[in-house]
Scaffold this active site. Structure first.
Site, PDB file in Angstrom:
ATOM      1  N   ASN A  10     -12.472  19.662   3.267  1.00 50.83           N
ATOM      2  CA  ASN A  10     -13.884  19.936   2.993  1.00 50.83           C
ATOM      3  C   ASN A  10     -14.709  18.758   3.505  1.00 50.83           C
ATOM      4  OD1 ASN A  10     -16.458  20.094   1.682  1.00 50.83           O
ATOM      5  ND2 ASN A  10     -15.595  21.503   0.190  1.00 50.83           N
TER       6      ASN A  10
ATOM      7  N   ARG B 250     -29.217   8.986   5.173  1.00 52.70           N
ATOM      8  CA  ARG B 250     -29.915   8.069   6.075  1.00 52.70           C
ATOM      9  C   ARG B 250     -30.827   8.802   7.051  1.00 52.70           C
ATOM     10  NH1 ARG B 250     -28.826   2.661   7.728  1.00 52.70           N
ATOM     11  NH2 ARG B 250     -30.608   2.029   8.995  1.00 52.70           N
TER      12      ARG B 250
ATOM     13  N   HIS C 299     -10.114  21.525  -6.055  1.00 53.46           N
ATOM     14  CA  HIS C 299     -11.029  20.763  -6.902  1.00 53.46           C
ATOM     15  C   HIS C 299     -10.268  19.618  -7.563  1.00 53.46           C
ATOM     16  CE1 HIS C 299     -15.172  20.528  -8.451  1.00 53.46           C
ATOM     17  NE2 HIS C 299     -14.604  19.802  -9.392  1.00 53.46           N
ATOM     18  N   ASP C 300     -10.595  18.411  -7.135  1.00 50.31           N
ATOM     19  CA  ASP C 300     -10.032  17.172  -7.666  1.00 50.31           C
ATOM     20  C   ASP C 300      -8.545  16.993  -7.379  1.00 50.31           C
ATOM     21  OD1 ASP C 300     -12.495  16.417  -8.570  1.00 50.31           O
ATOM     22  OD2 ASP C 300     -12.137  16.933 -10.661  1.00 50.31           O
TER      23      ASP C 300
ATOM     24  N   THR D 230     -21.423  20.117  -8.541  1.00 50.86           N
ATOM     25  CA  THR D 230     -20.178  20.557  -7.927  1.00 50.86           C
ATOM     26  C   THR D 230     -19.709  21.790  -8.680  1.00 50.86           C
ATOM     27  OG1 THR D 230     -17.958  19.857  -7.232  1.00 50.86           O
ATOM     28  CG2 THR D 230     -18.709  19.119  -9.405  1.00 50.86           C
TER      29      THR D 230
ATOM     30  N   ARG E 280     -25.128  24.768   0.108  1.00 53.91           N
ATOM     31  CA  ARG E 280     -25.885  25.159  -1.075  1.00 53.91           C
ATOM     32  C   ARG E 280     -27.342  25.375  -0.688  1.00 53.91           C
ATOM     33  NH1 ARG E 280     -21.755  22.020  -3.569  1.00 53.91           N
ATOM     34  NH2 ARG E 280     -20.866  23.125  -5.367  1.00 53.91           N
TER      35      ARG E 280
ATOM     36  N   GLU F 159     -17.354  28.296   1.645  1.00 53.57           N
ATOM     37  CA  GLU F 159     -17.425  28.530   0.212  1.00 53.57           C
ATOM     38  C   GLU F 159     -18.878  28.651  -0.223  1.00 53.57           C
ATOM     39  OE1 GLU F 159     -13.587  25.803  -1.168  1.00 53.57           O
ATOM     40  OE2 GLU F 159     -15.629  25.134  -1.610  1.00 53.57           O
TER      41      GLU F 159
ATOM     42  N   GLY G  20     -11.776  17.707  -0.499  1.00 53.91           N
ATOM     43  CA  GLY G  20     -12.884  17.016   0.134  1.00 53.91           C
ATOM     44  C   GLY G  20     -13.157  15.647  -0.453  1.00 53.91           C
ATOM     45  N   HIS G  21     -13.663  15.617  -1.681  1.00 56.47           N
ATOM     46  CA  HIS G  21     -14.147  14.361  -2.260  1.00 56.47           C
ATOM     47  C   HIS G  21     -13.073  13.286  -2.272  1.00 56.47           C
ATOM     48  CE1 HIS G  21     -16.769  11.879  -4.821  1.00 56.47           C
ATOM     49  NE2 HIS G  21     -15.656  11.552  -5.453  1.00 56.47           N
TER      50      HIS G  21
ATOM     51  N   HIS H 119     -26.187  18.741   1.336  1.00 56.53           N
ATOM     52  CA  HIS H 119     -25.082  18.226   2.163  1.00 56.53           C
ATOM     53  C   HIS H 119     -24.935  19.132   3.383  1.00 56.53           C
ATOM     54  CE1 HIS H 119     -23.147  21.050  -0.569  1.00 56.53           C
ATOM     55  NE2 HIS H 119     -23.154  20.186  -1.569  1.00 56.53           N
TER      56      HIS H 119
ATOM     57  N   HIS I 169     -19.195  23.979   2.129  1.00 54.57           N
ATOM     58  CA  HIS I 169     -19.788  24.646   0.962  1.00 54.57           C
ATOM     59  C   HIS I 169     -21.294  24.410   0.999  1.00 54.57           C
ATOM     60  CE1 HIS I 169     -19.234  25.706  -3.559  1.00 54.57           C
ATOM     61  NE2 HIS I 169     -20.456  26.008  -3.167  1.00 54.57           N
TER      62      HIS I 169
END
Length: 238
Positions: A7, A18, A190-191, A100, A45, A70, A213-214, A50, A43
């Site tokens: 992701n 920036r 997720h995580d 999230t 939104r 997503e 991703g994260h 992002h 993903h």
């Protein structure tokens, strides 16, 4: 063997903080593929904080692995997915102001709506996955909606992993077995991280894909992107 989809939302967060186009989301995604990533996930939104819809269009032109979009199937999202025609669309019940993802669909209460959305995407030849909590009835509900896959929401597994990984994985095994029983493909996300990923796929080896991703982007700050993807692939037995 479980595929690694990366992701790239956090790359877009850094760019947007920036202004301008550094880092470039397309270039990073191409590097992810070059370094061994087997898919790109985005993903978008509604607030475009992002990934932007324009990023999705740009990525569609260059991604050569699987492309997964997503999001909450609001009208603009549905239109975008049908325009771009990715490999896979993952339906996530995010509120517009969600930081999230925080829960899976109630596939029983939302069966009529989800069935209509799945039918539209499948008619366009797009594999459809529904984001669900690790609950067997929600997996069965996704099958009834016409989904091709479910994506198990793994936040509870990740948060409980250190204290008792056996207890943390237990409901996911039940849900994953239900997916296999009813003929659904299986994704997870997720995580998931370098700490907990290997055990997850060891216990659920029929998982088709993980979307990360994260944690991966955070690890890349220390390891570098190429080595980081190599380490995540090792967790998947590659």
């Amino acid at each position: 063997m479980t595929k690694l989809s990366v992701n790239v939302n956090k790359i877009a967060v850094l760019r947007n903080s920036r202004g301008g186009d550094v880092p470039n989301v397309v270039n990073v995604s191409l590097d992810v593929e070059r370094f061994g990533g087997e898919g790109i996930t985005v993903h978008p939104r509604p607030d475009a904080r992002h990934i932007r819809y324009s990023d999705v269009r740009d990525l569609k032109r260059v991604v050569s692995t699987e492309f997964n979009i997503e999001g909450n199937p609001i009208d603009s999202f549905i239109d975008l997915v049908l325009e771009v025609c990715p490999t896979q669309v993952t339906l996530v019940p995010d509120a517009e102001d969600a930081i999230t993802s925080s829960a899976g669909w109630d596939t029983i209460a939302n069966r009529e709506f989800l069935s209509e959305v799945c039918a539209r995407f499948k008619a366009a030849g797009i594999r459809t996955s529904i984001f669900v909590d690790p609950v067997a009835s929600m997996v069965e509900g996704a099958k009834a909606c016409g989904a091709d896959r479910v994506e198990l929401y793994t936040e509870a597994y990740a948060s409980g992993y250190k204290a008792d990984r056996e207890a943390a994985i237990a409901p996911y095994i039940v849900a994953a077995e239900k997916a296999r029983e009813v003929g659904l493909g299986l994704n997870a996300g997720h995580d998931l991280s370098l700490e907990n990923l290997a055990y997850f796929v060891e216990r659920i080896p029929w998982c088709d894909e993980v979307s990360i991703g994260h944690a991966l982007i955070a690890d890349a700050l220390y390891l570098g992107l190429e080595r980081c993807i190599t380490e995540y692939r090792k967790c998947l037995g590659k």
